[in-house]
Design a protein around this motif. Structure first.
Motif, PDB file in Angstrom:
ATOM      1  N   ALA A  56      -2.235 -46.462 -38.100  1.00 29.08           N
ATOM      2  CA  ALA A  56      -1.091 -45.598 -37.760  1.00 29.08           C
ATOM      3  C   ALA A  56      -0.553 -44.962 -39.040  1.00 29.08           C
ATOM      4  O   ALA A  56      -0.648 -45.532 -40.129  1.00 29.08           O
ATOM      5  N   ARG A  61       4.854 -40.791 -46.567  1.00 34.24           N
ATOM      6  CA  ARG A  61       5.652 -40.869 -47.811  1.00 34.24           C
ATOM      7  C   ARG A  61       5.316 -42.116 -48.622  1.00 34.24           C
ATOM      8  O   ARG A  61       5.946 -42.343 -49.655  1.00 34.24           O
ATOM      9  N   SER A  62       4.396 -42.941 -48.156  1.00 32.91           N
ATOM     10  CA  SER A  62       3.927 -43.976 -49.075  1.00 32.91           C
ATOM     11  C   SER A  62       3.098 -43.227 -50.117  1.00 32.91           C
ATOM     12  O   SER A  62       2.453 -42.224 -49.808  1.00 32.91           O
ATOM     13  N   THR A 125       9.602 -42.682 -41.776  1.00 35.28           N
ATOM     14  CA  THR A 125       9.799 -43.034 -40.369  1.00 35.28           C
ATOM     15  C   THR A 125      10.243 -44.493 -40.251  1.00 35.28           C
ATOM     16  O   THR A 125      10.023 -45.311 -41.167  1.00 35.28           O
ATOM     17  N   SER A 132       6.250 -51.316 -44.342  1.00 33.10           N
ATOM     18  CA  SER A 132       6.329 -51.582 -45.792  1.00 33.10           C
ATOM     19  C   SER A 132       7.412 -52.613 -46.117  1.00 33.10           C
ATOM     20  O   SER A 132       7.598 -52.953 -47.285  1.00 33.10           O
TER      21      SER A 132
HETATM   22  C1  LIG Z   1      10.991 -40.421 -52.815  1.00 35.77           C
HETATM   23  C2  LIG Z   1      10.613 -41.761 -52.270  1.00 35.77           C
HETATM   24  C3  LIG Z   1      11.483 -42.824 -52.432  1.00 35.77           C
HETATM   25  C4  LIG Z   1      11.155 -44.075 -51.920  1.00 35.77           C
HETATM   26  N1  LIG Z   1      12.040 -45.104 -52.106  1.00 35.77           N
HETATM   27  C5  LIG Z   1      11.739 -46.330 -51.652  1.00 35.77           C
HETATM   28  C6  LIG Z   1      12.659 -47.412 -51.820  1.00 35.77           C
HETATM   29  O1  LIG Z   1      13.744 -47.248 -52.372  1.00 35.77           O
HETATM   30  N2  LIG Z   1      12.299 -48.630 -51.339  1.00 35.77           N
HETATM   31  C7  LIG Z   1      11.113 -48.848 -50.695  1.00 35.77           C
HETATM   32  O2  LIG Z   1      10.854 -49.972 -50.292  1.00 35.77           O
HETATM   33  N3  LIG Z   1      10.220 -47.826 -50.523  1.00 35.77           N
HETATM   34  C8  LIG Z   1      10.520 -46.597 -50.982  1.00 35.77           C
HETATM   35  N4  LIG Z   1       9.622 -45.560 -50.796  1.00 35.77           N
HETATM   36  C9  LIG Z   1       8.360 -45.838 -50.096  1.00 35.77           C
HETATM   37  C10 LIG Z   1       8.486 -45.598 -48.582  1.00 35.77           C
HETATM   38  O3  LIG Z   1       9.716 -46.034 -48.090  1.00 35.77           O
HETATM   39  C11 LIG Z   1       7.404 -46.384 -47.850  1.00 35.77           C
HETATM   40  O4  LIG Z   1       6.150 -46.096 -48.376  1.00 35.77           O
HETATM   41  C12 LIG Z   1       7.377 -46.122 -46.343  1.00 35.77           C
HETATM   42  O5  LIG Z   1       6.419 -46.975 -45.766  1.00 35.77           O
HETATM   43  C13 LIG Z   1       7.013 -44.680 -46.010  1.00 35.77           C
HETATM   44  O6  LIG Z   1       7.168 -44.474 -44.619  1.00 35.77           O
HETATM   45  P1  LIG Z   1       6.322 -43.359 -43.861  1.00 35.77           P
HETATM   46  O7  LIG Z   1       6.930 -43.145 -42.540  1.00 35.77           O
HETATM   47  O8  LIG Z   1       6.177 -42.180 -44.734  1.00 35.77           O
HETATM   48  O9  LIG Z   1       4.955 -44.129 -43.663  1.00 35.77           O
HETATM   49  P2  LIG Z   1       3.466 -43.742 -44.123  1.00 35.77           P
HETATM   50  O10 LIG Z   1       3.466 -43.448 -45.579  1.00 35.77           O
HETATM   51  O11 LIG Z   1       2.891 -42.738 -43.222  1.00 35.77           O
HETATM   52  O12 LIG Z   1       2.753 -45.156 -43.859  1.00 35.77           O
HETATM   53  C14 LIG Z   1       3.115 -46.272 -44.646  1.00 35.77           C
HETATM   54  C15 LIG Z   1       2.558 -47.545 -43.994  1.00 35.77           C
HETATM   55  O13 LIG Z   1       3.196 -47.725 -42.738  1.00 35.77           O
HETATM   56  C16 LIG Z   1       2.209 -47.870 -41.721  1.00 35.77           C
HETATM   57  N5  LIG Z   1       2.742 -47.289 -40.486  1.00 35.77           N
HETATM   58  C17 LIG Z   1       3.308 -46.067 -40.317  1.00 35.77           C
HETATM   59  N6  LIG Z   1       3.650 -45.905 -39.026  1.00 35.77           N
HETATM   60  C18 LIG Z   1       3.278 -47.026 -38.378  1.00 35.77           C
HETATM   61  C19 LIG Z   1       3.339 -47.460 -37.020  1.00 35.77           C
HETATM   62  N7  LIG Z   1       3.860 -46.713 -36.051  1.00 35.77           N
HETATM   63  N8  LIG Z   1       2.857 -48.691 -36.717  1.00 35.77           N
HETATM   64  C20 LIG Z   1       2.326 -49.485 -37.673  1.00 35.77           C
HETATM   65  N9  LIG Z   1       2.243 -49.125 -38.961  1.00 35.77           N
HETATM   66  C21 LIG Z   1       2.710 -47.916 -39.314  1.00 35.77           C
HETATM   67  C22 LIG Z   1       0.998 -47.125 -42.237  1.00 35.77           C
HETATM   68  O14 LIG Z   1      -0.189 -47.612 -41.646  1.00 35.77           O
HETATM   69  C23 LIG Z   1       1.067 -47.441 -43.728  1.00 35.77           C
HETATM   70  O15 LIG Z   1       0.466 -48.685 -43.978  1.00 35.77           O
HETATM   71  C24 LIG Z   1       9.920 -44.280 -51.258  1.00 35.77           C
HETATM   72  C25 LIG Z   1       9.038 -43.208 -51.088  1.00 35.77           C
HETATM   73  C26 LIG Z   1       9.378 -41.952 -51.580  1.00 35.77           C
HETATM   74  C27 LIG Z   1       8.424 -40.808 -51.389  1.00 35.77           C
END
Ligand SMILES: Cc1cc2nc3c(=O)[nH]c(=O)nc-3n(C[C@H](O)[C@H](O)[C@H](O)COP(=O)(O)OP(=O)(O)OC[C@H]3O[C@@H](n4cnc5c(N)ncnc54)[C@H](O)[C@@H]3O)c2cc1C
Length: 472
Positions: A56, A61-62, A125, A132
């Motif tokens: 998924a 944003r990871s 999301t 994470s």
């Molecule tokens: C500017 C910036 C600042 C940030 N600051 C922080 C912070 O302060 N603290 C922190 O902890 N992180 C931080 N992050 C990292 C971010 O919060 C995590 O990487 C988060 O997982 C990103 O969410 P996403 O929706 O973009 O998921 P994605 O990047 O799309 O996916 C991340 C992980 O979640 C899994 N996933 C996504 N959707 C689902 C689903 N429906 N079911 C099961 N698994 C799923 C994916 O398989 C993947 O392993 C930051 C990132 C950025 C770009």
């Protein structure tokens, strides 16, 4: 077309090239865009992922390759973004997986509520944040996401729909919190919310050394939020000098009830999540982030901060999401992309922390942004990143000379003192270090065997670091 008719047609996939926020390690996959739990179950039941695996994806944003699956299937969950309910009395919010933190905060603010833990950007999301087990500036006080999720709906690789909570199935629940999408597809979740404050009152200090920085950020510090920007390129005794920000939320009651108080609250608070002021253009020349320029920028930034500032009122959105004012800021790093290297070292290992800083300086790594936080006790899953200690997140151009070798050395230092790197940010960890950094991997594997015996759930990250098990 009715919902039933929609479901009776097979979901079509498009082939797309995907990267994480760092824009490195692109890979191609068949991408499906489900819009309901039924869609997800249908996909899982109809053979998606048999062959190249399936993972998924949220908002992407990871920083690394966690939400990619080269040659296999990816479920883009951003089409599932309905807020299902907000119970103001019990302070609970339920929403679909692809709802963003921004959407949740906006909806909660209308009920004078907010989320207890948010990351540094509001564009992730809900399910991405859960997968994470994200931490915010208050981990030392309030823990990470795992503490605040009441339950979730998980679609397993075998096509089952499970309602999972810490009470019903603690092992699967905590394996999913921080499980990087490898225990199933999260379709919905219910979180605990908390009262919306008016703003935060920030106490800022400019420190001259790491000792001073650590002294301000100790566990005894009464502030709820705490974060520091470190100048890692300053040498000698100045290494670890920082601008430290420690803050407390200003509760609504403090402004007084009555019309004037309410007016001030509405004006100040609001999670007013505006669009970015400016988008970095596509072909931004990454060469602007040259080590000498970065060193000069860091020194200027440090010098221009006030020595101390007390009780400065900061509205919530700019306080929690300062980087969101600049759209697509990852393009600042040019075509080569960016690596965010984030590690944690346990409390008591401050010498190892100094060694890490010294290595970064000696190797002249151009660390433009270095965010330093204190983390509280571990809580939750075998793959959750936080452990009690100090965490540094350093943004680096991925094509900086000598970066790979320097980060390998850093990994050894971190692993050697009982620390670990954050898998959500990783693009390069050597697999042999995974077990050292995450010693409870067997607990995680046991859950995978249970809910995904065929090893359908796979990602580029999982394959690269050996999280799919040797044979999968
Ligand atoms: C500017 C910036 C600042 C940030 N600051 C922080 C912070 O302060 N603290 C922190 O902890 N992180 C931080 N992050 C990292 C971010 O919060 C995590 O990487 C988060 O997982 C990103 O969410 P996403 O929706 O973009 O998921 P994605 O990047 O799309 O996916 C991340 C992980 O979640 C899994 N996933 C996504 N959707 C689902 C689903 N429906 N079911 C099961 N698994 C799923 C994916 O398989 C993947 O392993 C930051 C990132 C950025 C770009």
């Amino acid at each position: 077309m009715s919902a039933v008719e929609q479901r009776s047609a097979p979901l079509l996939a498009t082939e797309r090239s995907l990267t994480g926020w760092g824009r490195t390690r692109a890979s191609r996959a068949r991408v499906f865009e489900p819009t309901s739990v039924e869609d997800v179950l249908e996909l899982l039941g109809s053979g998606a992922g048999r062959g190249g695996g399936l993972i998924a994806r949220g908002a992407g944003r990871s920083y690394g390759d966690a939400a990619q699956n080269a040659g296999g299937d990816v479920l883009d969950m951003t089409g599932m973004r309905r807020i299902l309910s907000i119970d103001r009395e019990r302070r609970l919010v339920s929403a679909e997986a692809g709802t963003t933190v921004a959407e949740l905060l906006t909806a909660l603010a209308a009920h004078r509520l907010m989320l207890p833990v948010v990351p540094g950007t509001c564009h992730v999301t809900l399910a991405g944040a859960i997968a994470s087990d994200i931490h915010g500036k208050n981990h030392h006080r309030d823990g990470g996401m795992a503490r605040h999720v009441a339950s979730l709906v998980l679609c397993t690789a075998t096509g089952e729909r499970l309602e999972v909570s810490p009470e019903s199935d603690p092992e699967l629940f905590y394996a999913t919190l921080g499980g990087m999408g490898l225990t199933g597809v999260i379709a919905q979740a219910t979180l605990r919310a908390e009262p919306l404050p008016s703003c935060v009152l920030d106490d800022a200090d400019r420190t001259d050394s790491l000792e001073q920085t650590l002294a301000l950020m100790t566990a005894e510090d009464p502030h709820r939020y705490s974060v520091a920007w470190l100048d890692l390129l300053a040498g000698g005794s100045m290494s670890g000098r920082a601008i430290v920000s420690r803050s407390n939320p200003l509760p609504k009651g403090v402004e007084g009830e009555g019309e004037a108080g309410h007016g001030r609250h509405a004006k100040r608070a609001g999670m007013r999540l505006r669009k970015p002021l400016f988008d970095v253009p596509r072909r931004f020349p990454g060469a602007l982030l040259h080590p000498a320029g970065v060193r000069a920028f860091n020194a200027l930034r440090w010098r221009s901060a006030p020595r101390t500032q007390r009780g400065h009122e900061v509205p919530l959105a700019p306080y929690f999401f300062p980087l969101d004012v600049l759209g697509e800021w990852n393009r600042l790093y040019g075509r080569g992309g960016l690596i965010q290297y984030q590690f944690v070292v346990p409390v008591g290992q401050e010498e190892a922390l100094m060694d890490c800083f010294e290595l970064i300086r000696r190797r002249r790594l151009p660390v433009y942004l270095a965010v330093f936080k204190r983390l509280g006790a571990s809580f939750g899953g075998p793959l959750s990143f936080p452990l009690e200690g100090w965490t540094l997140a350093a943004d680096l151009p991925a094509d900086a000379p000598g970066l790979g070798a320097a980060l390998d050395e850093l990994d050894d230092l971190v692993a050697g003192c009982g620390g670990r790197v954050y898998l959500s940010k990783d693009v390069r960890l050597r697999p042999e270090l995974l077990q050292v950094m995450y010693p409870q991997l067997e607990r995680f594997e046991a859950q995978r065997e249970r809910v995904d015996p065929e090893g359908i759930l796979r990602s580029d990250l999982a394959r690269r670091v050996g999280l799919c098990g040797g044979t999968r």
